[in-house]
Design a protein around this motif. Structure first.
Motif, PDB file in Angstrom:
ATOM      1  N   GLU A  96     -55.850   7.526 110.254  1.00  0.00           N
ATOM      2  CA  GLU A  96     -55.539   8.902 110.625  1.00  0.00           C
ATOM      3  C   GLU A  96     -54.211   9.012 111.372  1.00  0.00           C
ATOM      4  O   GLU A  96     -53.487   9.982 111.222  1.00  0.00           O
ATOM      5  CB  GLU A  96     -56.657   9.487 111.500  1.00  0.00           C
ATOM      6  CG  GLU A  96     -58.019   9.556 110.804  1.00  0.00           C
ATOM      7  CD  GLU A  96     -58.068  10.538 109.622  1.00  0.00           C
ATOM      8  OE1 GLU A  96     -57.108  11.314 109.434  1.00  0.00           O
ATOM      9  OE2 GLU A  96     -59.067  10.512 108.880  1.00  0.00           O
TER      10      GLU A  96
ATOM     11  N   MET B 186     -54.035   2.112 102.119  1.00  0.00           N
ATOM     12  CA  MET B 186     -54.123   3.406 102.794  1.00  0.00           C
ATOM     13  C   MET B 186     -52.788   4.136 102.656  1.00  0.00           C
ATOM     14  O   MET B 186     -51.733   3.523 102.764  1.00  0.00           O
ATOM     15  CB  MET B 186     -54.404   3.192 104.286  1.00  0.00           C
ATOM     16  CG  MET B 186     -55.860   2.990 104.592  1.00  0.00           C
ATOM     17  SD  MET B 186     -56.778   4.483 104.229  1.00  0.00           S
ATOM     18  CE  MET B 186     -58.406   3.791 103.993  1.00  0.00           C
TER      19      MET B 186
ATOM     20  N   ARG C 239     -59.138  -7.302 108.669  1.00  0.00           N
ATOM     21  CA  ARG C 239     -59.545  -6.071 109.360  1.00  0.00           C
ATOM     22  C   ARG C 239     -58.762  -4.843 108.918  1.00  0.00           C
ATOM     23  O   ARG C 239     -58.759  -3.820 109.589  1.00  0.00           O
ATOM     24  CB  ARG C 239     -59.464  -6.233 110.890  1.00  0.00           C
ATOM     25  CG  ARG C 239     -60.477  -7.229 111.421  1.00  0.00           C
ATOM     26  CD  ARG C 239     -60.567  -7.231 112.926  1.00  0.00           C
ATOM     27  NE  ARG C 239     -61.189  -6.050 113.486  1.00  0.00           N
ATOM     28  CZ  ARG C 239     -62.491  -5.890 113.661  1.00  0.00           C
ATOM     29  NH1 ARG C 239     -63.324  -6.843 113.318  1.00  0.00           N
ATOM     30  NH2 ARG C 239     -62.974  -4.779 114.192  1.00  0.00           N
ATOM     31  N   LYS C 240     -58.099  -4.936 107.773  1.00  0.00           N
ATOM     32  CA  LYS C 240     -57.349  -3.777 107.278  1.00  0.00           C
ATOM     33  C   LYS C 240     -58.261  -2.846 106.470  1.00  0.00           C
ATOM     34  O   LYS C 240     -59.151  -3.300 105.756  1.00  0.00           O
ATOM     35  CB  LYS C 240     -56.219  -4.250 106.351  1.00  0.00           C
ATOM     36  CG  LYS C 240     -55.075  -4.912 107.089  1.00  0.00           C
ATOM     37  CD  LYS C 240     -54.191  -3.876 107.729  1.00  0.00           C
ATOM     38  CE  LYS C 240     -52.879  -4.520 108.194  1.00  0.00           C
ATOM     39  NZ  LYS C 240     -52.098  -3.584 108.989  1.00  0.00           N
ATOM     40  N   TRP C 241     -57.966  -1.562 106.590  1.00  0.00           N
ATOM     41  CA  TRP C 241     -58.627  -0.566 105.755  1.00  0.00           C
ATOM     42  C   TRP C 241     -57.819  -0.354 104.475  1.00  0.00           C
ATOM     43  O   TRP C 241     -56.588  -0.441 104.501  1.00  0.00           O
ATOM     44  CB  TRP C 241     -58.742   0.769 106.491  1.00  0.00           C
ATOM     45  CG  TRP C 241     -59.823   0.771 107.522  1.00  0.00           C
ATOM     46  CD1 TRP C 241     -59.694   0.426 108.838  1.00  0.00           C
ATOM     47  CD2 TRP C 241     -61.189   1.128 107.328  1.00  0.00           C
ATOM     48  NE1 TRP C 241     -60.908   0.540 109.475  1.00  0.00           N
ATOM     49  CE2 TRP C 241     -61.843   0.982 108.570  1.00  0.00           C
ATOM     50  CE3 TRP C 241     -61.930   1.554 106.222  1.00  0.00           C
ATOM     51  CZ2 TRP C 241     -63.202   1.245 108.739  1.00  0.00           C
ATOM     52  CZ3 TRP C 241     -63.276   1.824 106.390  1.00  0.00           C
ATOM     53  CH2 TRP C 241     -63.906   1.667 107.638  1.00  0.00           C
TER      54      TRP C 241
ATOM     55  N   ARG D 261     -63.403   4.214 100.864  1.00  0.00           N
ATOM     56  CA  ARG D 261     -62.702   3.437 101.895  1.00  0.00           C
ATOM     57  C   ARG D 261     -63.474   2.133 102.130  1.00  0.00           C
ATOM     58  O   ARG D 261     -64.683   2.139 102.194  1.00  0.00           O
ATOM     59  CB  ARG D 261     -62.710   4.200 103.224  1.00  0.00           C
ATOM     60  CG  ARG D 261     -61.793   5.373 103.354  1.00  0.00           C
ATOM     61  CD  ARG D 261     -62.305   6.396 104.360  1.00  0.00           C
ATOM     62  NE  ARG D 261     -63.053   5.853 105.479  1.00  0.00           N
ATOM     63  CZ  ARG D 261     -62.514   5.454 106.643  1.00  0.00           C
ATOM     64  NH1 ARG D 261     -61.225   5.566 106.852  1.00  0.00           N
ATOM     65  NH2 ARG D 261     -63.279   4.970 107.597  1.00  0.00           N
TER      66      ARG D 261
ATOM     67  N   GLN E 178     -55.344   3.041 111.819  1.00  0.00           N
ATOM     68  CA  GLN E 178     -54.828   2.679 110.493  1.00  0.00           C
ATOM     69  C   GLN E 178     -54.847   3.844 109.511  1.00  0.00           C
ATOM     70  O   GLN E 178     -54.004   3.916 108.626  1.00  0.00           O
ATOM     71  CB  GLN E 178     -55.668   1.540 109.894  1.00  0.00           C
ATOM     72  CG  GLN E 178     -55.442   0.192 110.546  1.00  0.00           C
ATOM     73  CD  GLN E 178     -56.320  -0.872 109.891  1.00  0.00           C
ATOM     74  OE1 GLN E 178     -56.570  -0.850 108.695  1.00  0.00           O
ATOM     75  NE2 GLN E 178     -56.785  -1.818 110.687  1.00  0.00           N
TER      76      GLN E 178
ATOM     77  N   TYR F 270     -71.446  -9.030  88.913  1.00  0.00           N
ATOM     78  CA  TYR F 270     -70.293  -9.912  89.063  1.00  0.00           C
ATOM     79  C   TYR F 270     -70.684 -11.384  88.918  1.00  0.00           C
ATOM     80  O   TYR F 270     -70.153 -12.245  89.609  1.00  0.00           O
ATOM     81  CB  TYR F 270     -69.606  -9.688  90.416  1.00  0.00           C
ATOM     82  CG  TYR F 270     -68.787  -8.417  90.483  1.00  0.00           C
ATOM     83  CD1 TYR F 270     -67.421  -8.471  90.752  1.00  0.00           C
ATOM     84  CD2 TYR F 270     -69.360  -7.173  90.280  1.00  0.00           C
ATOM     85  CE1 TYR F 270     -66.656  -7.316  90.830  1.00  0.00           C
ATOM     86  CE2 TYR F 270     -68.611  -6.015  90.341  1.00  0.00           C
ATOM     87  CZ  TYR F 270     -67.271  -6.082  90.611  1.00  0.00           C
ATOM     88  OH  TYR F 270     -66.509  -4.942  90.687  1.00  0.00           O
TER      89      TYR F 270
ATOM     90  N   ILE G 135     -65.147  -2.311  89.908  1.00  0.00           N
ATOM     91  CA  ILE G 135     -64.039  -1.820  90.721  1.00  0.00           C
ATOM     92  C   ILE G 135     -62.824  -1.662  89.816  1.00  0.00           C
ATOM     93  O   ILE G 135     -62.325  -2.632  89.248  1.00  0.00           O
ATOM     94  CB  ILE G 135     -63.749  -2.780  91.889  1.00  0.00           C
ATOM     95  CG1 ILE G 135     -64.964  -2.788  92.834  1.00  0.00           C
ATOM     96  CG2 ILE G 135     -62.492  -2.353  92.646  1.00  0.00           C
ATOM     97  CD1 ILE G 135     -64.906  -3.800  93.930  1.00  0.00           C
TER      98      ILE G 135
ATOM     99  N   GLU H   8     -59.580   0.970 115.510  1.00  0.00           N
ATOM    100  CA  GLU H   8     -58.699   0.455 114.448  1.00  0.00           C
ATOM    101  C   GLU H   8     -58.688   1.402 113.253  1.00  0.00           C
ATOM    102  O   GLU H   8     -57.644   1.632 112.635  1.00  0.00           O
ATOM    103  CB  GLU H   8     -59.173  -0.927 113.989  1.00  0.00           C
ATOM    104  CG  GLU H   8     -58.856  -2.043 114.972  1.00  0.00           C
ATOM    105  CD  GLU H   8     -59.400  -3.387 114.503  1.00  0.00           C
ATOM    106  OE1 GLU H   8     -60.415  -3.403 113.765  1.00  0.00           O
ATOM    107  OE2 GLU H   8     -58.823  -4.418 114.892  1.00  0.00           O
TER     108      GLU H   8
ATOM    109  N   ILE I 183     -60.562  11.869 102.648  1.00  0.00           N
ATOM    110  CA  ILE I 183     -60.984  13.003 103.466  1.00  0.00           C
ATOM    111  C   ILE I 183     -60.113  12.935 104.715  1.00  0.00           C
ATOM    112  O   ILE I 183     -60.257  12.036 105.538  1.00  0.00           O
ATOM    113  CB  ILE I 183     -62.474  12.917 103.820  1.00  0.00           C
ATOM    114  CG1 ILE I 183     -63.293  13.067 102.540  1.00  0.00           C
ATOM    115  CG2 ILE I 183     -62.850  13.980 104.841  1.00  0.00           C
ATOM    116  CD1 ILE I 183     -64.764  12.926 102.732  1.00  0.00           C
ATOM    117  N   VAL I 184     -59.164  13.848 104.806  1.00  0.00           N
ATOM    118  CA  VAL I 184     -58.180  13.770 105.886  1.00  0.00           C
ATOM    119  C   VAL I 184     -58.689  14.567 107.085  1.00  0.00           C
ATOM    120  O   VAL I 184     -59.188  15.678 106.943  1.00  0.00           O
ATOM    121  CB  VAL I 184     -56.826  14.327 105.413  1.00  0.00           C
ATOM    122  CG1 VAL I 184     -55.773  14.224 106.515  1.00  0.00           C
ATOM    123  CG2 VAL I 184     -56.379  13.578 104.167  1.00  0.00           C
TER     124      VAL I 184
END
Ligand SMILES: [Zn+2]
Lengths: 90, 1003
Positions: B752, A84, A64-66, A56, B750, B254, A78, B746, A25-26
């Motif tokens: 947008e 991203m 801490r990365k999306w 997401r 990251q 799992y 999954i 953040e 969803i941009v």
């Protein structure tokens, strides 16, 4: 509790991650030009599918990365994990 | 005359080790190896409790964790007392005290027993219907109903025991150490898999380990001896960990499982000290083999619940494993061969078997011949139509079954007995499999649900997979393991077995057995623990309940602590039959974790007391403690709340602190404020996008207040951000919002705006922040930093300077949350306390007064400054706060901008921030109190509520902030705050009560 394969760290416990809702969803580039309905569509409307859903996730207690995952919400399987900005592999 | 019920030495029981215990206050003896149930049976005690609804006398029914009736309270004295313990699982120890539950005044005379005679008034749904009785009726009986109902008593003191959690990772987890589990564990471990084998019982081998009859043999040894050798062998395998007394409670997705390892419950209390009682094992297994066996089904017939009625397999287990006869005159009632196994075991031990009542007309197996040979009378094609004996069964009546099994024919025969064993065949224990998300299928031949679709890398083997005979277990288990573990032929652990199994698998399944009485006059229990009868289920169907989940809730079938392990299948069967649906189509109810109940201590583990949650202390914390501060929890932080002096209460301390801060000087530990270091060539642009106001033109060395919104336009956080350099900012956030704000920033960076060159670093813990405020603050700061030019020209409000005390670098911001002239000193955290002490020392001449969060809240309220999360609640826009001045009209976009002119956010009657003054200046409003205009109209329209309220010592009157519908345009209007016993008149004012002109800031 499922396991998520963080694209930066590898497989980790779900408890290290935070869910961030529906993926792809941009945020509109020009919000001021949207009607109330169009803005509401971006702001509020989410699919909440029973079945295969693009989501997401954030490795909040890790790198801490999306990133995005493809998850079957009916059994938590999954099916794919991707960064991203990348196109969904399936 | 005393019965002799200990029959024969059993390997499991140590008859040289006598153990004394108390049951309902009376002293008894048992032996090492006994459970409470086996020891009671050996003492000829069957009656152990009363049923939940009708208070019918109930006895021990099973010999395992499926027990519905024999649940007892252990120990009377808190904290050791524990309710709802299954007597069949308690291993006796010296000093054990147990008592019956759900009976008052005693198990032998129970007032609630009258419910049994009132039972026509207590049909299915009686809980729901009860509340529809006339209220007067309910009030009268409530006392007695409450007194006589309920399962056990909770301890009233803190749990003294230690509980732990442990993570386990393994290649293969095997659940259940019966014959199938042992075969599985050996196969996996011998093939190099790191294997964990768990079983809920204290011994390995399941029900095969005490199987010593000539009729079940493996490789020419009786099956029990064969298995014992296998067990001795697997104990030596290095990569196999074996845990007994370990019950798997939950099987999640799992292959994540929770199990409780019971470490001390079998020890006398004095030997448990300083030992961990239970360990909660958090197991992540690559592969899971479920070998949980099966549970024998009861039969559903009239009065099938009397003490002395047990599952046939339980009678066998008590005789074979514990050396205990459950009675001297035993009758068995069956629809399959299992009861004959029991009969043979009893006969071998010299226990009298009076008769066997068998549903089946034509039966034929070696087991039956053997029993017949021993002159046991077998009534083929018969059913029990009634039982007798109030506190213990003493007689049964039987009649012949019609061909279709729906009626009884012929004449009634009475048989005397003191124990009745019942066997309705076997139900695979699929509970854990279904918890994991597995789907079942129904097998028509013998009317059982078995695993069909596996949701993860797992299999079910043995009886829980529908292999209910020794033959089929030994034929199928090794084969399934070979596929599941990908074992090559040469690595096979088990070759073909030579099996002798005399069991004939033929069963005559009748879910509800007929009686000579109509159903309405019978009590055929389906769920023993919750007293749900076949009649109740049929009534529910008649009243229109169709879904199995609804019938379950209406009748409470399967909703006890045993989750209906015995009777669920019969409930399904009766529903299917009555509503003429196929069992497979009806579905099953959901089995939920835990499989058997867990105590809260096990779930909580070490996370009690100070370990309940992590807490954070500022670098100055010890000083606050030494100066007798009271603390407040803000998120995980411990913040100084106020500093009482000379027995002051909170109100007095806060009044004193607030006056001092405005009259001379106050000092606050603000280290908990969130601090985010922002760097990068796009830092200014980034701030433009996340705050409502503009940032590009902020000069280096200047500070600015910012308001952050959510995309929906609602206020999210606020704080002052300082421009440290061209591409370098220090943002502050609210204490509670720090982590979320960083996360949100953040997220946008990251996802947008990845094109922006911005780096965020949380520095909350790296700096201590000391805020000195008040008319004398400038003098104190100049005393600490003599070289610093503090003139308003050089260092005006909303600006920042870098300086040093000795070698310590300091950042000083002249910013204010109180409305007073005020300086915030930021230093490296480990210097925080010494700089604070320096401030106190220099400030001594100015009566510098430390103040806590409560005074901070009061001071800012005098000035009309908001607190996010107190004056806002996620439904308030900056316009609602009358803060239009901070919302840039020029900026093209920022987070939340578009939402500020949605049709909903531009409504004039939104709740808006206002000041509130009480007519009586000494009356202090309650925060959260409702604000109304008209109290005569019903229902009263709520216009808003009080968000902040204090008595201001500086204004000498009560002040408050609140949100009121359309409040912006109601200045001067009178409103009412209705309280429980009075109404308070208030007037709407501007939210800024003090120094509207900001004179004090620049004084
Ligand atoms: Zn990661």
């Amino acid at each position: 509790m499922f396991l998520i394969n963080c694209p930066f760290c590898g497989e980790r416990e779900q408890s290290e991650f935070k869910a961030g809702g529906e993926a792809h969803i941009v945020r509109p580039k020009q919000p001021t030009e949207l009607s109330d309905d169009e803005w509401a569509e971006y702001l509020f409307m989410r699919k909440n599918i029973k079945g295969v859903q693009y989501e997401r996730w954030n490795h909040i207690h890790g790198c801490r990365k999306w990133f995005n995952i493809v998850r079957d919400t009916s059994n938590d399987e999954i099916k794919a994990v991707y960064k991203m900005g990348e196109k969904p592999p399936i | 005359m005393k019965k002799k019920l200990r029959v024969k030495r059993s390997k499991h029981i140590d008859e040289t080790y006598k153990i004394s215990f108390k049951f309902n206050g009376k002293l008894y003896y048992g032996f090492k190896g006994d459970t409470l149930a086996s020891a009671l049976l050996a003492n000829d005690i069957h009656l152990v409790g009363r049923s939940f609804k009708y208070h019918r006398p109930r006895g021990i029914m099973t010999a395992g964790s499926e027990e519905p009736n024999a649940i007892v309270q252990l120990h009377k004295i808190s904290p050791w007392t524990e309710p709802n313990v299954r007597a069949t699982e308690v291993e006796i120890y010296e000093g054990l005290e147990a008592s019956s539950q759900n009976c008052w005044p005693s198990v032998n005379f129970d007032i609630g027993g009258i419910n049994n005679f009132l039972s026509p008034l207590l049909p299915a749904g009686f809980y729901y219907k009860t509340f529809m009785w006339p209220a007067s009726f309910w009030e009268k009986y409530e006392y007695f109903i409450r007194k006589s109902a309920g399962l056990g008593k909770s301890p009233t003191k803190p749990d003294p025991d230690i509980y732990e959690h442990r993570y386990i990772h393994c290649d293969v987890l095997v659940i259940g150490a019966g014959i199938s589990g042992i075969i599985s564990a050996k196969t996996a471990a011998k093939n190099g898999f790191k294997t964990l084998l768990v079983d809920e019982k204290p011994y390995l081998g399941g029900s095969t380990i005490y199987q010593n009859s000539e009729y079940f043999k493996i490789n020419n040894q009786n099956s029990g001896s064969w298995l014992e050798k296998e067990i001795n062998e697997i104990k030596k395998i290095e990569n196999l960990e074996i845990k007994t007394r370990t019950s798997v409670a939950a099987y999640h997705g799992y292959n994540y499982l929770l199990a409780r390892e019971n470490l001390t419950d079998y020890l006398p209390i004095e030997r448990r000290k300083n030992k961990t009682r239970h360990k909660l094992l958090k197991i992540r297994a690559k592969k899971v083999i479920t070998a949980t066996g099966s549970i024998e089904r009861p039969l559903i017939f009239n009065n099938n619940d009397r003490p002395g009625i047990l599952l046939s397999s339980a009678i066998k287990k008590y005789a074979d494993l514990f050396g205990v006869a459950c009675g001297e005159k035993n009758i068995l009632f069956t629809n399959n061969d299992s009861a004959y196994e029991t009969a043979i075991s009893l006969i071998q031990k010299g226990i009298n078997v009076e008769a066997i009542v068998d549903n089946r007309e034509e039966v034929d197996s070696k087991l039956i011949y053997e029993v017949e040979k021993n002159n046991v009378k077998i009534f083929k094609g018969h059913t029990i139509i009634n039982t007798y004996g109030y506190r213990r069964i003493n007689k049964i009546s039987i009649m012949q079954l019609s061909k279709d099994g729906q009626n009884v024919i012929g004449s009634k025969i009475d048989l005397l007995c003191d124990c009745l064993g019942i066997s309705g065949g076997w139900t695979p224990a699929v509970h854990l499999f279904t918890q994991s998300g597995g789907k079942l299928k129904f097998r028509d031949e013998d009317q059982v649900f078995i695993p069909n679709v596996y949701p993860s890398d797992q299999i079910s083997v043995g009886a829980c997979n529908g292999d209910l005979t020794l033959n089929s277990i030994l034929m199928n288990v090794p084969k399934s393991l070979k596929d599941f573990l990908n074992i090559k032929d040469k690595d096979n652990v088990y070759e073909n077995f030579d099996v002798l199994s005399s069991y004939n698998n033929f069963k005559r399944n009748i879910w509800l057995l007929p009686s000579d009485k109509v159903l309405g006059k019978t009590k055929s229990f389906v769920d023993y623990q919750n007293d749900a009868t076949a009649k109740d289920i049929k009534l529910a169907l008649r009243e229109g309940f169709k879904s199995i989940e609804h019938v379950k809730r209406y009748t409470t079938t399967g909703m006890g602590t045993d989750q209906g392990k015995l009777g669920n299948m019969h409930a399904l069967g009766i529903i299917a039959e009555t509503s003429e649906v196929k069992m497979g189509e009806l579905g099953t109810t959901t089995f939920r974790p835990p499989y058997t109940p867990l105590t809260f201590g096990t779930i909580v583990g070490r996370n009690v007391g100070e370990y309940f949650d992590a807490y954070r202390k500022t670098p100055i914390h010890e000083w606050h403690v030494k100066n007798s501060a009271k603390f407040e929890n803000v998120g995980q932080w411990k913040r100084a709340w106020y500093y009482p002096k000379n027995n002051e209460n909170m109100f007095q301390a806060v009044q004193r602190e607030s006056k001092a801060a405005r009259e001379s000087a106050g000092i606050l530990d603000a280290s908990t404020l969130g601090k985010i270091d922002i760097q990068g060539t796009d830092a200014s642009e980034f701030l433009n996008r996340v705050y409502t106001n503009a940032w590009s033109k902020l000069q280096i060395g200047k500070c600015r207040y910012g308001l952050m919104l959510n995309e929906d336009g609602m206020v999210y956080d606020d704080g002052v951000t300082t421009r440290l350099g061209e591409n370098h900012y220090l943002m502050t956030t609210t204490t509670g919002g720090a982590a979320n704000v960083l996360g949100k920033l953040e997220d946008y960076l990251q996802t947008e705006w990845p094109e922006l060159d911005v780096y965020l670093t949380s520095v909350t813990d790296h700096f201590a922040t000391i805020s000195v405020c008040g008319p004398n603050s400038k003098k104190i700061i100049s005393g600490i930093f003599p070289g610093l030019d503090l003139s308003d020209k050089n260092f005006p409000h909303m600006s920042f300077k870098k300086t040093k005390i000795g070698k310590i670098h300091c950042r000083i911001m002249r910013i204010s949350f109180t409305g007073e002239q005020s300086y915030e000193i930021n230093v490296q955290a480990n210097f925080g306390k010494s700089v604070w002490e320096k401030c106190m020392e220099v400030g001594k001449n100015y009566n510098i007064t430390p103040y806590g969060t409560e005074t901070m809240h009061l001071l800012r309220a005098e000035k009309g400054f908001i607190i996010i999360g107190q004056d806002t609640d996620g439904t308030i826009t900056p316009i609602d706060l009358q803060m239009d001045w901070i919302v840039s009209k020029k900026k093209y976009d920022f987070i939340g901008k578009r939402s500020l002119y949605r049709s909903d956010t531009i409504r004039g009657d939104r709740k808006q921030l206002v000041g509130l003054l009480t007519d009586n200046p000494n009356e202090i409003l309650e925060e959260g109190a409702q604000i109304v205009a008209d109290i005569n109209k019903s229902p009263i329209e709520m216009l808003g509520h009080v968000t902040s309220s204090y008595f201001s010592p500086n204004l000498k009157k009560s002040i408050a902030l609140g949100v009121v519908k359309g409040g912006k345009n109601m200045l001067g209007q009178k409103l009412i705050i209705p309280m429980e016993n009075k109404k308070i008149n208030v007037t709407i004012t501007d939210p800024v009560f003090l120094d509207k002109e900001n004179k004090r800031l620049n004084a």
